[in-house]
Design a protein around this motif. Structure first.
Motif, PDB file in Angstrom:
ATOM      1  N   PHE A 113       0.817  -1.225   0.000  1.00 31.24           N
ATOM      2  CA  PHE A 113       0.000   0.000   0.000  1.00 31.24           C
ATOM      3  C   PHE A 113       0.846   1.269   0.000  1.00 31.24           C
ATOM      4  O   PHE A 113       0.356   2.347   0.371  1.00 31.24           O
ATOM      5  CB  PHE A 113      -0.939   0.005   1.213  1.00 31.24           C
ATOM      6  N   SER A 114       2.105   1.161  -0.444  1.00 30.14           N
ATOM      7  CA  SER A 114       3.056   2.285  -0.542  1.00 30.14           C
ATOM      8  C   SER A 114       3.390   2.885   0.804  1.00 30.14           C
ATOM      9  O   SER A 114       4.003   3.971   0.881  1.00 30.14           O
ATOM     10  CB  SER A 114       2.532   3.403  -1.467  1.00 30.14           C
ATOM     11  N   GLY A 115       2.967   2.281   1.846  1.00 29.67           N
ATOM     12  CA  GLY A 115       3.307   2.731   3.194  1.00 29.67           C
ATOM     13  C   GLY A 115       2.707   4.050   3.562  1.00 29.67           C
ATOM     14  O   GLY A 115       2.963   4.571   4.647  1.00 29.67           O
ATOM     15  N   GLY A 116       1.964   4.715   2.673  1.00 29.42           N
ATOM     16  CA  GLY A 116       1.368   6.009   2.976  1.00 29.42           C
ATOM     17  C   GLY A 116       2.352   7.149   2.844  1.00 29.42           C
ATOM     18  O   GLY A 116       2.090   8.266   3.333  1.00 29.42           O
ATOM     19  N   CYS A 117       3.498   6.912   2.203  1.00 29.12           N
ATOM     20  CA  CYS A 117       4.522   7.969   2.052  1.00 29.12           C
ATOM     21  C   CYS A 117       4.182   8.868   0.873  1.00 29.12           C
ATOM     22  O   CYS A 117       3.703   8.414  -0.158  1.00 29.12           O
ATOM     23  CB  CYS A 117       5.883   7.347   1.834  1.00 29.12           C
ATOM     24  N   GLU A 118       4.485  10.202   1.054  1.00 32.69           N
ATOM     25  CA  GLU A 118       4.198  11.166   0.002  1.00 32.69           C
ATOM     26  C   GLU A 118       5.134  11.018  -1.190  1.00 32.69           C
ATOM     27  O   GLU A 118       4.709  11.153  -2.327  1.00 32.69           O
ATOM     28  CB  GLU A 118       4.281  12.588   0.561  1.00 32.69           C
ATOM     29  N   GLN A 119       6.417  10.700  -0.924  1.00 27.43           N
ATOM     30  CA  GLN A 119       7.379  10.631  -2.037  1.00 27.43           C
ATOM     31  C   GLN A 119       8.049   9.259  -2.132  1.00 27.43           C
ATOM     32  O   GLN A 119       7.821   8.511  -3.073  1.00 27.43           O
ATOM     33  CB  GLN A 119       8.436  11.736  -1.882  1.00 27.43           C
ATOM     34  N   VAL A 120       8.836   8.865  -1.146  1.00 29.97           N
ATOM     35  CA  VAL A 120       9.611   7.623  -1.237  1.00 29.97           C
ATOM     36  C   VAL A 120       9.337   6.784  -0.009  1.00 29.97           C
ATOM     37  O   VAL A 120       9.347   7.285   1.126  1.00 29.97           O
ATOM     38  CB  VAL A 120      11.124   7.916  -1.335  1.00 29.97           C
ATOM     39  N   CYS A 121       9.050   5.432  -0.273  1.00 26.07           N
ATOM     40  CA  CYS A 121       8.869   4.471   0.805  1.00 26.07           C
ATOM     41  C   CYS A 121      10.051   3.526   0.805  1.00 26.07           C
ATOM     42  O   CYS A 121      10.405   2.949  -0.226  1.00 26.07           O
ATOM     43  CB  CYS A 121       7.559   3.691   0.603  1.00 26.07           C
ATOM     44  N   VAL A 122      10.650   3.298   1.976  1.00 32.44           N
ATOM     45  CA  VAL A 122      11.824   2.429   2.116  1.00 32.44           C
ATOM     46  C   VAL A 122      11.468   1.324   3.091  1.00 32.44           C
ATOM     47  O   VAL A 122      11.197   1.577   4.278  1.00 32.44           O
ATOM     48  CB  VAL A 122      13.044   3.213   2.617  1.00 32.44           C
ATOM     49  N   ASN A 123      11.432   0.041   2.603  1.00 33.35           N
ATOM     50  CA  ASN A 123      11.098  -1.098   3.435  1.00 33.35           C
ATOM     51  C   ASN A 123      12.302  -1.530   4.237  1.00 33.35           C
ATOM     52  O   ASN A 123      13.446  -1.446   3.797  1.00 33.35           O
ATOM     53  CB  ASN A 123      10.612  -2.253   2.564  1.00 33.35           C
ATOM     54  N   HIS A 124      12.065  -2.055   5.482  1.00 34.46           N
ATOM     55  CA  HIS A 124      13.128  -2.664   6.292  1.00 34.46           C
ATOM     56  C   HIS A 124      12.495  -3.803   7.076  1.00 34.46           C
ATOM     57  O   HIS A 124      11.261  -3.962   7.116  1.00 34.46           O
ATOM     58  CB  HIS A 124      13.785  -1.631   7.194  1.00 34.46           C
ATOM     59  N   ALA A 125      13.310  -4.631   7.678  1.00 35.78           N
ATOM     60  CA  ALA A 125      12.822  -5.836   8.349  1.00 35.78           C
ATOM     61  C   ALA A 125      11.813  -5.461   9.426  1.00 35.78           C
ATOM     62  O   ALA A 125      12.137  -4.744  10.377  1.00 35.78           O
ATOM     63  CB  ALA A 125      13.992  -6.602   8.952  1.00 35.78           C
ATOM     64  N   GLY A 126      10.608  -5.892   9.236  1.00 42.24           N
ATOM     65  CA  GLY A 126       9.560  -5.682  10.232  1.00 42.24           C
ATOM     66  C   GLY A 126       8.897  -4.331  10.139  1.00 42.24           C
ATOM     67  O   GLY A 126       8.078  -3.992  10.997  1.00 42.24           O
ATOM     68  N   GLY A 127       9.206  -3.483   9.143  1.00 39.70           N
ATOM     69  CA  GLY A 127       8.567  -2.179   9.054  1.00 39.70           C
ATOM     70  C   GLY A 127       9.004  -1.453   7.799  1.00 39.70           C
ATOM     71  O   GLY A 127       9.486  -2.044   6.830  1.00 39.70           O
ATOM     72  N   PHE A 128       8.819  -0.082   7.805  1.00 43.37           N
ATOM     73  CA  PHE A 128       9.200   0.729   6.654  1.00 43.37           C
ATOM     74  C   PHE A 128       9.443   2.151   7.148  1.00 43.37           C
ATOM     75  O   PHE A 128       9.010   2.542   8.256  1.00 43.37           O
ATOM     76  CB  PHE A 128       8.106   0.704   5.571  1.00 43.37           C
ATOM     77  N   ASN A 129      10.062   2.979   6.286  1.00 40.96           N
ATOM     78  CA  ASN A 129      10.304   4.401   6.556  1.00 40.96           C
ATOM     79  C   ASN A 129       9.964   5.204   5.323  1.00 40.96           C
ATOM     80  O   ASN A 129      10.135   4.749   4.194  1.00 40.96           O
ATOM     81  CB  ASN A 129      11.763   4.672   6.913  1.00 40.96           C
ATOM     82  N   CYS A 130       9.488   6.465   5.560  1.00 40.85           N
ATOM     83  CA  CYS A 130       9.222   7.389   4.470  1.00 40.85           C
ATOM     84  C   CYS A 130      10.416   8.334   4.322  1.00 40.85           C
ATOM     85  O   CYS A 130      10.943   8.849   5.320  1.00 40.85           O
ATOM     86  CB  CYS A 130       7.953   8.204   4.747  1.00 40.85           C
ATOM     87  N   SER A 131      10.868   8.602   3.104  1.00 38.40           N
ATOM     88  CA  SER A 131      11.962   9.542   2.827  1.00 38.40           C
ATOM     89  C   SER A 131      11.560  10.453   1.676  1.00 38.40           C
ATOM     90  O   SER A 131      10.532  10.232   1.035  1.00 38.40           O
ATOM     91  CB  SER A 131      13.243   8.789   2.491  1.00 38.40           C
ATOM     92  N   CYS A 132      12.371  11.480   1.466  1.00 34.95           N
ATOM     93  CA  CYS A 132      12.053  12.483   0.455  1.00 34.95           C
ATOM     94  C   CYS A 132      13.083  12.463  -0.661  1.00 34.95           C
ATOM     95  O   CYS A 132      14.219  12.011  -0.501  1.00 34.95           O
ATOM     96  CB  CYS A 132      12.009  13.869   1.077  1.00 34.95           C
TER      97      CYS A 132
END
Length: 723
Positions: free
Chosen positions: A461-480
Motif C-alpha cells: 500500500f506504498s506505506g502512505g509515504c508522500e514521495q519515497v517508501c523504504v522497506n526494512h525488516a519488520g517495518g518501513f520508513n518514508c523519505s524524500c
C-alpha cells in the motif's frame, strides 16, 4: 815686490817708447806731408813753366817710387810688424799684442798690464799666462773655464763620478773647488772603521737604529722595524693596520689560523685559541678521535659502537634503547607490531610467542593459525548432520527434530522450552498439546510454520509515504527526494529545502528557490554586493560589506598588517607580508646580504649593496682609501698610501721614497771638426721628484787643435726653485 817694480818699470818704458815712437812717426808723417806739398808745388810750377814755355826741353824727368816694404826679410819694420808703403817712404805698425819700440815691435805682457792698471785680463779665480802676442786663462783644480774663456766655474764633482761610495751610506756634497763626503740621512759616521787611513775621500757610515735610540717611535699596537737609513712602524702579530692605527685581526673569520677541522677557533684580542670538539683530544691544532668504547664499554648495557667524535649504544634484537642512550629495555612485540601473531601473542624477554584460539592450531611458521575440521573427527559429536565452521562446527537435525541442549543430538519437540519450540518469533502450545509458531507485526509465517518472513509494506500500500517508501525488516520508513526533507509535524510528508536558507522573510517554494521580498534579490534573499564580500565578510546592504577583523576595503579584499610591512613589503593576508628584493622577516625587516657590485679592497658584503670595509678604506664598496699620515713620513713629495706605505713618484724609490733615481741623458750639442775623436762625459744630478722645469747644464772643454771647442749637454728634470 822687486819683481813688481821691475815689471812696472818695464811697462813704463814700453809706454814711453810707444809714446816716443808715435811722436816720431807723427813728425815723420808731417815731414812727408811737407815734402809732398813742396813736390806738388814744384810740379805745379813745373806745369806752369811747361805751359808758359812749351818749347823748353831742359826740364828734369820724375823718379819712380821705391817700395821699401819689399826689401829683404824681415823688411824695414822687423818682425811682428806690418809695413805700409808710402810715396817716397813707408810706415810701420805692430800686430795685435805688440808695441813699437826703438828696437822694433815688442810683445805686450797683458797679464802684467792688467795687474798694474787694475783691469782684469782673466776672471776671478783664473790664472793669466802671457803668450807671444796674446795671453791665456787657466783655472785651478776643481774649476773649469767658462764660455767667455776668462772666468772659472766650479766643477760639481758630485755630478760626474761616484767618489763617495754610496753603498757605504755616503752622499756627495759639492764645495767650492772640491767636494766632501757625508753620511746620508739615517746613517752616521763609523770613525772606528776608518783608523789608519782606510777611508780615502769617503766615510764608512753605519745605519742608525731609530727603534733602539728613539723612545716610543711607534705608539699603540705598532712595533718599530728598523730599515736601512730609516724605520717603519708595523702592527704587532694578531693586528693589522698602517703601524700607527692597528686593529685586532679575527683569525677565526679570516681563516688565518691553524686549528684542526675538528676543533673550535676562538678569537681573543691580538690572538686566538683552538679547542678540540667533544669526542676529540689534542692541543686544538691537531685533534684525534677518542674511543669511548674502550673504557667500560662506553657505559652501554649491550653493544658500544665508536664513531668519529662520538659513540653510540646499541641493543640486542628484541630490545630498544632507553632515553638515557645507554640502557636497553625489552620490546613488547605484541603491542608494537600488528603482524606478529594471527590470533594470540604473548610477550617474552627479547622475543614473543604466538598461540591460537579453540578450534585452530598453530601453523609451522609460528605465526599463522589453521582451522581444525571437527566434522572429520567423529562427525564433530553430532547425532545426525555436521557442518564445519571457522574455529568450530554446527550440528543439524532433520524436520521436525531439534537439537538438544548440548547442540549435538536431535530430539522430538514437545514444548516451547527447548529452543523456543523451533519458532523464529513466538511459540505457543495448542489445545492438542502441539507447538504453534506465530510472527510479530510486519512479519508473516513461512511455509515451514516456524520461520518468519518480512512483509514489504511499500509494495502492498506504498506505506502512505508522500514521495519515497523504504522497506526494512519488520517495518518501513518514508523519505524524500533530493532537494526535499521530511516535515517534522508529519514524517510522511516532504517540504523543499533551500540552501542558503531563505532570509529576510523569504519563503522556500522549491528546492533552492526562495520567494524573496523586494530589495533582497540575492541568494537566500540576501543583499547583493559587487565585488562580493570576501574572507568571511557579510553584505549588509547594497554593495556594503561588514568585514571581519584584519580585512578592509571594497569587498573585504585588502588585508591589514599590524605593525605595517616595511622596505617595500606588501600586506597580502592578515599580518602576512610579501617581501621584495630579498628582504625577509614577518614585516620584511631583515636585510638581505647581497651586493650587486662586489666589495673592493678586502671588504665583506654585510647587507643590501652595503659593504663592511677593512681599516684604511671607506665608501659603499670600500673603494675609497682613507689617507692617514705615514710614520715615518714619506719623502720627496711621495703620497701616503694604505697600510702605512708610500707611493713613490717617478725618479724616487725606497720604503720612504728616500732614494733618487734620476735618469741621465747625454746629448752632444756640437763638436769641432778638427777634433779627431769625440768623447762623452756624464754626471748624475740629484734633482727633486716630479719636477716641472727643464734645466740644461753644459760642460765646456777646449781642444788644442785650432782652438776649436765642443760641449756636451745634459737635460734632466729639476724642481722649480722659485716655488
Amino acid at each position: 815686490m822687486m819683481f813688481l817694480c821691475r815689471m812696472s818699470f818695464r811697462l813704463l818704458s814700453v809706454l814711453l817708447v810707444l809714446f816716443v815712437t808715435e811722436a816720431l812717426c807723427a813728425e815723420r808723417e808731417n815731414e812727408v806731408l811737407k815734402h809732398s806739398d813742396s813736390q806738388d808745388a814744384t810740379e805745379q810750377n813745373e806745369v806752369t813753366i811747361a805751359t808758359g814755355n812749351l818749347s823748353d826741353t831742359s826740364h828734369k824727368p820724375l823718379l819712380p817710387d821705391v817700395d821699401e816694404c819689399l826689401q829683404g826679410d824681415p823688411g824695414p819694420c822687423g818682425y811682428h810688424a806690418n809695413c805700409t808703403n808710402t810715396p817716397g817712404s813707408f810706415l810701420c805698425s805692430c800686430v795685435h799684442g805688440y808695441l813699437m819700440s826703438a828696437d822694433g815691435c815688442e810683445d805686450v805682457d797683458e797679464c802684467v798690464l792688467a795687474a798694474v792698471t787694475g783691469l782684469q785680463a782673466c776672471g776671478s779665480g783664473a790664472e793669466c799666462k802671457n803668450t807671444p802676442g796674446s795671453f791665456t786663462c787657466s783655472c785651478p783644480a776643481g774649476f773649469v773655464l767658462a764660455l767667455d774663456g776668462h772666468s772659472c766655474v766650479d766643477i760639481d764633482e758630485c755630478n760626474f763620478e761616484e767618489s763617495c761610495r754610496r753603498e757605504l751610506g755616503n752622499v756627495c756634497v759639492n764645495t767650492e773647488g772640491s767636494y766632501t763626503c757625508v753620511c746620508q740621512a739615517g746613517f752616521r759616521e763609523d770613525r772606528a772603521a776608518c783608523v789608519g787611513g782606510l777611508c780615502r775621500g769617503f766615510l764608512i757610515c753605519e745605519d742608525v737604529d731609530e727603534c733602539v735610540e728613539e723612545q716610543r717611535v711607534c705608539v699603540g699596537r705598532g712595533e718599530c722595524e728598523n730599515t736601512l737609513g730609516s724605520y717603519r712602524c708595523v702592527c704587532q702579530r694578531g693586528y693589522r693596520g698602517n703601524g700607527t692605527h692597528c686593529t685586532d685581526i679575527n683569525e677565526c673569520l679570516t681563516g688565518d689560523h691553524g686549528c684542526d677541522v675538528n676543533a673550535r677557533c676562538g678569537n681573543v684580542i691580538g690572538s686566538y685559541f683552538c679547542q678540540c670538539h667533544q669526542g676529540y683530544s689534542g692541543d686544538g691544532h691537531s685533534c684525534y678521535d677518542v674511543d669511548e668504547c674502550a673504557q667500560d664499554n662506553g657505559l652501554c648495557e649491550h653493544d658500544c659502537t665508536n664513531q668519529p667524535g662520538t659513540y653510540s649504544c646499541r641493543c640486542n634484537t628484541g630490545y630498544t634503547i632507553t632515553a638515557d642512550g645507554h640502557n636497553c629495555t625489552d620490546v613488547d612485540e605484541c603491542v608494537s607490531r600488528n603482524d606478529t601473531c594471527e590470533q594470540t601473542c604473548r610477550n617474552t624477554l627479547g622475543s614473543f610467542l604466538c598461540s591460537c584460539r579453540r578450534g585452530y592450531q598453530l601453523h609451522i611458521d609460528g605465526h599463522s593459525c589453521v582451522d581444525i575440521d571437527e566434522c572429520k573427527l567423529q562427525n564433530g559429536g553430532c547425532s545426525h548432520e555436521c557442518t564445519n565452521t571457522a574455529g568450530g562446527h554446527t550440528c543439524h537435525c532433520p524436520f521436525p527434530l531439534l537439537l538438544d541442549q548440548r547442540n549435538s543430538s536431535c530430539v522430538n519437540v514437545t514444548s516451547c522450552a527447548l529452543r523456543n519450540g523451533g519458532c523464529d518469533h513466538i511459540c505457543s502450545l495448542g489445545a492438542e498439546g502441539g507447538v504453534h509458531c506465530s510472527c510479530r507485526a510486519g512479519w508473516e509465517l513461512s511455509a515451514d510454520h516456524r520461520t518468519c518472513d518480512d512483509v514489504d509494506e511499500c509494495v502492498s500500500f506504498s506505506g502512505g509515504c508522500e514521495q519515497v517508501c523504504v522497506n526494512h525488516a519488520g517495518g518501513f520508513n518514508c523519505s524524500c527526494l533530493s532537494g526535499f526533507e521530511s516535515r517534522k509535524d508529519d514524517p510522511t510528508k516532504c517540504q523543499p529545502v533551500c540552501e542558503p536558507v531563505c532570509q529576510n522573510s523569504g519563503v522556500c517554494v522549491a528546492p533552492n528557490t526562495c520567494d524573496c521580498p523586494a530589495g533582497y534579490p540575492g541568494p537566500g534573499c540576501s543583499a547583493m554586493c559587487s565585488p562580493p564580500c570576501a574572507h568571511g565578510g557579510s553584505c549588509m546592504r547594497w554593495n556594503v560589506c561588514l568585514c571581519p577583523p584584519g580585512w578592509t576595503g571594497d569587498g573585504c579584499h585588502t588585508a591589514l598588517c599590524s605593525p605595517p610591512c616595511v622596505n617595500g613589503g606588501r600586506c597580502v593576508d592578515i599580518n602576512t607580508c610579501s617581501c621584495a628584493d630579498g628582504w625577509t622577516g614577518a614585516r620584511c625587516q631583515i636585510e638581505p646580504v647581497r651586493c650587486v657590485s662586489a666589495c673592493k679592497n678586502g671588504g665583506v658584503c654585510v647587507g643590501l649593496n652595503r659593504c663592511q670595509c677593512v681599516d684604511g678604506f671607506s665608501g659603499n664598496l670600500c673603494e675609497t682609501a682613507v689617507t692617514t699620515p705615514c710614520v715615518p713620513p714619506c719623502q720627496h713629495g711621495a703620497a701616503c698610501g694604505p697600510l702605512n706605505t708610500c707611493v713613490c713618484p717617478t725618479g724616487t724609490s725606497g720604503i720612504r721614497c728616500e732614494k733618487l733615481t734620476c735618469p741621465v741623458v747625454t746629448t752632444v750639442v756640437s763638436m769641432a771638426r778638427a777634433v779627431r775623436k769625440g768623447f762623452r762625459e756624464s754626471y748624475v744630478d740629484r734633482c727633486g721628484p716630479l719636477g716641472v722645469q727643464l734645466c740644461t747644464k753644459y760642460r765646456i772643454n777646449q781642444a788644442r787643435v785650432y782652438l776649436q771647442a765642443y760641449r756636451v749637454g745634459y737635460k734632466i728634470q729639476c724642481p722649480d726653485k722659485t716655488r
